[in-house]
Design a protein around this motif. Structure first.
Motif, short mmCIF file in Angstrom:
data_model
loop_
_atom_site.label_atom_id
_atom_site.label_comp_id
_atom_site.label_asym_id
_atom_site.label_seq_id
_atom_site.Cartn_x
_atom_site.Cartn_y
_atom_site.Cartn_z
N VAL A 11 39.25 46.17 45.30
CA VAL A 11 38.91 47.35 46.11
C VAL A 11 40.17 48.17 46.38
O VAL A 11 40.16 49.40 46.26
N GLU A 12 41.25 47.51 46.72
CA GLU A 12 42.51 48.21 46.97
C GLU A 12 42.97 48.95 45.72
O GLU A 12 43.37 50.12 45.78
N LYS A 13 42.90 48.31 44.58
CA LYS A 13 43.28 48.94 43.31
C LYS A 13 42.36 50.12 43.00
O LYS A 13 42.82 51.17 42.55
N ALA A 14 41.07 49.96 43.27
CA ALA A 14 40.12 51.05 43.04
C ALA A 14 40.47 52.26 43.89
O ALA A 14 40.45 53.40 43.40
N LYS A 56 28.85 49.78 48.63
CA LYS A 56 28.91 48.34 48.37
C LYS A 56 29.64 47.61 49.49
O LYS A 56 29.24 46.50 49.89
N GLU A 57 30.70 48.21 50.01
CA GLU A 57 31.42 47.57 51.13
C GLU A 57 30.52 47.50 52.36
O GLU A 57 30.55 46.49 53.09
N GLU A 58 29.73 48.53 52.59
CA GLU A 58 28.80 48.52 53.72
C GLU A 58 27.76 47.42 53.53
O GLU A 58 27.46 46.67 54.46
N GLY A 74 34.58 42.03 39.50
CA GLY A 74 34.27 42.52 38.16
C GLY A 74 33.48 43.82 38.19
O GLY A 74 33.71 44.71 37.36
N ASP A 75 32.57 43.95 39.16
CA ASP A 75 31.83 45.20 39.32
C ASP A 75 32.79 46.36 39.61
O ASP A 75 32.64 47.46 39.09
N VAL A 76 33.76 46.08 40.47
CA VAL A 76 34.74 47.11 40.84
C VAL A 76 35.56 47.51 39.62
O VAL A 76 35.76 48.69 39.35
N VAL A 77 36.02 46.53 38.88
CA VAL A 77 36.82 46.80 37.67
C VAL A 77 36.01 47.64 36.68
O VAL A 77 36.53 48.62 36.13
N ASP A 78 34.75 47.29 36.48
CA ASP A 78 33.90 48.06 35.57
C ASP A 78 33.73 49.50 36.04
O ASP A 78 33.85 50.44 35.26
#
Length: 100
Positions: A11-14, A56-58, A74-78
């Motif tokens: 999440v931080e990287k996103a 998604k965080e909520e 993995g969802d975040v990376v995608d």
């Protein structure tokens, strides 16, 4: 359990990628190194990625630790990969335009 520690880093990287994409859009517009359509596409991808992440965080925030996660690292990376790839393409094209 592994995802519990990886998800916050993802999440931080996103968020970093989203911020860089927004900065790139401003720079490309200022320097006229991309078409308006390309810049708008980049901004739209950044906005959609940011909105998806917030949703998604909520969703994750109301789940118990034992529940199935609302999203994985993995969802975040995608999701952020699409934004990152397009930003990199525009950045490369802008450099090639300068060299031409």
């Amino acid at each position: 359990a592994k995802n519990i520690s990886e998800r916050p880093r993802a999440v931080e990287k996103a968020r970093e990628v989203i911020a860089k994409a927004e900065k790139l859009a401003k720079g490309l517009r200022r320097k006229s190194k991309a078409t308006e359509a390309q810049i708008e596409k980049l901004k739209t991808l950044a906005t959609k990625t940011e909105k998806w992440l917030a949703e998604k965080e909520e969703e994750q925030g109301v789940l118990e630790r034992r529940d199935t996660p609302a999203f994985t690292s993995g969802d975040v990376v995608d999701k952020v990969g699409l934004l990152s790839a397009y930003a990199e393409q525009l950045r490369s094209d802008a450099v090639l335009n300068v060299l031409a």
